[in-house]
Design a protein around this motif. Structure first.
Motif, PDB file in Angstrom:
ATOM      1  N   UNK A  85     -27.295 -83.953  66.779  1.00  0.00           N
ATOM      2  CA  UNK A  85     -26.191 -84.224  66.296  1.00  0.00           C
ATOM      3  C   UNK A  85     -25.683 -83.140  67.209  1.00  0.00           C
ATOM      4  N   UNK A  86     -25.339 -81.763  67.347  1.00  0.00           N
ATOM      5  CA  UNK A  86     -24.112 -81.074  67.765  1.00  0.00           C
ATOM      6  C   UNK A  86     -23.794 -81.735  69.136  1.00  0.00           C
ATOM      7  N   UNK A  87     -25.112 -82.561  70.123  1.00  0.00           N
ATOM      8  CA  UNK A  87     -25.009 -83.200  71.041  1.00  0.00           C
ATOM      9  C   UNK A  87     -24.218 -84.424  71.585  1.00  0.00           C
ATOM     10  N   UNK A  88     -24.344 -85.040  70.425  1.00  0.00           N
ATOM     11  CA  UNK A  88     -23.007 -86.603  69.933  1.00  0.00           C
ATOM     12  C   UNK A  88     -21.604 -85.756  69.916  1.00  0.00           C
ATOM     13  N   UNK A  89     -21.008 -83.937  69.856  1.00  0.00           N
ATOM     14  CA  UNK A  89     -19.554 -83.965  69.369  1.00  0.00           C
ATOM     15  C   UNK A  89     -18.864 -83.741  70.595  1.00  0.00           C
ATOM     16  N   UNK A  90     -17.495 -84.258  70.885  1.00  0.00           N
ATOM     17  CA  UNK A  90     -16.661 -83.273  71.906  1.00  0.00           C
ATOM     18  C   UNK A  90     -16.351 -82.207  71.837  1.00  0.00           C
ATOM     19  N   UNK A  91     -16.869 -82.089  73.231  1.00  0.00           N
ATOM     20  CA  UNK A  91     -16.679 -80.199  73.883  1.00  0.00           C
ATOM     21  C   UNK A  91     -18.447 -79.939  73.352  1.00  0.00           C
ATOM     22  N   UNK A  92     -19.756 -80.290  73.541  1.00  0.00           N
ATOM     23  CA  UNK A  92     -20.960 -79.558  72.641  1.00  0.00           C
ATOM     24  C   UNK A  92     -21.269 -80.130  73.800  1.00  0.00           C
ATOM     25  N   UNK A  93     -22.438 -79.908  74.652  1.00  0.00           N
ATOM     26  CA  UNK A  93     -23.185 -80.216  75.602  1.00  0.00           C
ATOM     27  C   UNK A  93     -25.045 -79.756  75.546  1.00  0.00           C
ATOM     28  N   UNK A  94     -26.141 -80.235  76.050  1.00  0.00           N
ATOM     29  CA  UNK A  94     -27.356 -79.526  76.593  1.00  0.00           C
ATOM     30  C   UNK A  94     -27.007 -78.383  77.082  1.00  0.00           C
ATOM     31  N   UNK A  95     -27.452 -77.043  77.526  1.00  0.00           N
ATOM     32  CA  UNK A  95     -27.202 -76.613  77.762  1.00  0.00           C
ATOM     33  C   UNK A  95     -28.140 -76.237  78.916  1.00  0.00           C
ATOM     34  N   UNK A  96     -27.150 -76.135  80.060  1.00  0.00           N
ATOM     35  CA  UNK A  96     -27.839 -76.335  81.617  1.00  0.00           C
ATOM     36  C   UNK A  96     -29.504 -75.459  81.705  1.00  0.00           C
ATOM     37  N   UNK A  97     -30.431 -75.761  81.989  1.00  0.00           N
ATOM     38  CA  UNK A  97     -31.298 -75.650  82.228  1.00  0.00           C
ATOM     39  C   UNK A  97     -32.475 -74.897  80.413  1.00  0.00           C
ATOM     40  N   UNK A  98     -31.440 -75.017  79.856  1.00  0.00           N
ATOM     41  CA  UNK A  98     -32.341 -74.587  78.483  1.00  0.00           C
ATOM     42  C   UNK A  98     -32.337 -75.663  77.328  1.00  0.00           C
ATOM     43  N   UNK A  99     -31.537 -76.718  77.660  1.00  0.00           N
ATOM     44  CA  UNK A  99     -31.384 -77.954  77.175  1.00  0.00           C
ATOM     45  C   UNK A  99     -33.012 -78.133  76.583  1.00  0.00           C
ATOM     46  N   UNK A 100     -34.378 -78.021  76.947  1.00  0.00           N
ATOM     47  CA  UNK A 100     -35.299 -78.242  76.944  1.00  0.00           C
ATOM     48  C   UNK A 100     -35.937 -77.436  75.317  1.00  0.00           C
ATOM     49  N   UNK A 101     -35.010 -76.301  75.443  1.00  0.00           N
ATOM     50  CA  UNK A 101     -35.710 -75.257  74.187  1.00  0.00           C
ATOM     51  C   UNK A 101     -34.519 -75.481  73.263  1.00  0.00           C
ATOM     52  N   UNK A 102     -33.650 -76.806  73.329  1.00  0.00           N
ATOM     53  CA  UNK A 102     -32.401 -76.995  72.595  1.00  0.00           C
ATOM     54  C   UNK A 102     -31.838 -76.355  72.300  1.00  0.00           C
ATOM     55  N   UNK A 103     -31.438 -75.721  73.476  1.00  0.00           N
ATOM     56  CA  UNK A 103     -30.369 -75.051  73.581  1.00  0.00           C
ATOM     57  C   UNK A 103     -28.686 -75.791  73.977  1.00  0.00           C
ATOM     58  N   UNK A 104     -27.768 -74.904  73.618  1.00  0.00           N
ATOM     59  CA  UNK A 104     -26.231 -76.429  73.260  1.00  0.00           C
ATOM     60  C   UNK A 104     -26.078 -75.672  74.174  1.00  0.00           C
ATOM     61  N   UNK A 105     -23.845 -75.634  74.311  1.00  0.00           N
ATOM     62  CA  UNK A 105     -23.626 -75.573  75.224  1.00  0.00           C
ATOM     63  C   UNK A 105     -21.959 -75.784  74.560  1.00  0.00           C
ATOM     64  N   UNK A 106     -21.130 -74.691  73.840  1.00  0.00           N
ATOM     65  CA  UNK A 106     -20.037 -75.215  73.453  1.00  0.00           C
ATOM     66  C   UNK A 106     -18.857 -74.707  74.675  1.00  0.00           C
ATOM     67  N   UNK A 107     -18.244 -75.624  75.066  1.00  0.00           N
ATOM     68  CA  UNK A 107     -16.869 -76.006  76.046  1.00  0.00           C
ATOM     69  C   UNK A 107     -15.931 -74.674  75.840  1.00  0.00           C
ATOM     70  N   UNK A 108     -15.170 -74.829  74.898  1.00  0.00           N
ATOM     71  CA  UNK A 108     -14.479 -74.226  74.064  1.00  0.00           C
ATOM     72  C   UNK A 108     -14.731 -73.873  72.482  1.00  0.00           C
ATOM     73  N   UNK A 109     -14.815 -72.561  72.200  1.00  0.00           N
ATOM     74  CA  UNK A 109     -15.421 -71.759  71.337  1.00  0.00           C
ATOM     75  C   UNK A 109     -13.464 -72.342  70.083  1.00  0.00           C
ATOM     76  N   UNK A 110     -12.869 -71.948  70.219  1.00  0.00           N
ATOM     77  CA  UNK A 110     -11.875 -72.163  69.944  1.00  0.00           C
ATOM     78  C   UNK A 110     -12.141 -73.476  69.445  1.00  0.00           C
ATOM     79  N   UNK A 111     -12.301 -74.266  69.762  1.00  0.00           N
ATOM     80  CA  UNK A 111     -11.608 -76.311  69.392  1.00  0.00           C
ATOM     81  C   UNK A 111     -12.995 -76.072  68.101  1.00  0.00           C
ATOM     82  N   UNK A 112     -13.745 -75.655  68.271  1.00  0.00           N
ATOM     83  CA  UNK A 112     -14.937 -76.181  67.075  1.00  0.00           C
ATOM     84  C   UNK A 112     -15.196 -74.988  65.989  1.00  0.00           C
ATOM     85  N   UNK A 113     -15.053 -75.499  64.813  1.00  0.00           N
ATOM     86  CA  UNK A 113     -15.017 -75.166  63.461  1.00  0.00           C
ATOM     87  C   UNK A 113     -15.624 -73.391  63.432  1.00  0.00           C
ATOM     88  N   UNK A 114     -14.574 -73.066  62.787  1.00  0.00           N
ATOM     89  CA  UNK A 114     -15.544 -70.757  62.688  1.00  0.00           C
ATOM     90  C   UNK A 114     -16.592 -71.212  61.727  1.00  0.00           C
TER      91      UNK A 114
END
Length: 118
Positions: A61-90
């Motif tokens: 669900x989250x990796x389909x959202x803009x500004x969210x992508x699979x975390x480098x090297x950790x995606x296989x463990x279901x880690x995500x990266x939020x590019x800008x936390x200020x744009x993500x719902x608090x």
């Protein structure tokens, strides 16, 4: 939430330890016991990108959202990266980080959880 607020929120979770890892990692890590549950990248070009673990369902669900992508090297463990936390719902971010913290704490031995007061 901005970066400062997210850092304060992570520090405030029970038995959380914050540590800064220098080069070559350059990350600010949040862990409970010896289990990492989130981190900020502290060097350019990815400065202040926030990564943490989510459920497999939320990963899709989250990796389909803009500004969210699979975390480098950790995606296989279901880690995500939020590019800008200020744009993500608090509220949603808080919920996800609390889950990641609980997942990390749940991976500790019963004895270690008791030592940490969890």
């Amino acid at each position: 939430m901005n970066v400062r607020q997210v850092k304060t929120f992570c520090r405030g979770l029970p038995a959380t330890r914050e540590r800064l890892l220098g080069a070559p990692e350059n990350i600010l890590v949040y862990s409970v016991g010896a289990k990492n549950f989130a981190w900020f990248k502290t060097s350019e070009p990815e400065r202040w990108r926030f990564s943490f673990r989510v459920t497999p369902e939320r990963f899709v669900e989250l990796t389909d959202m803009p500004g969210v992508k699979p975390a480098r090297y950790m995606a296989r463990f279901h880690w995500i990266t939020i590019v800008d936390v200020a744009t993500f719902p608090a509220g949603y971010l808080r919920e996800l980080v609390v889950w990641a913290h609980g997942r990390a704490a749940g991976g500790l031995t019963r004895r270690r959880r008791l030592e940490l007061g969890l």
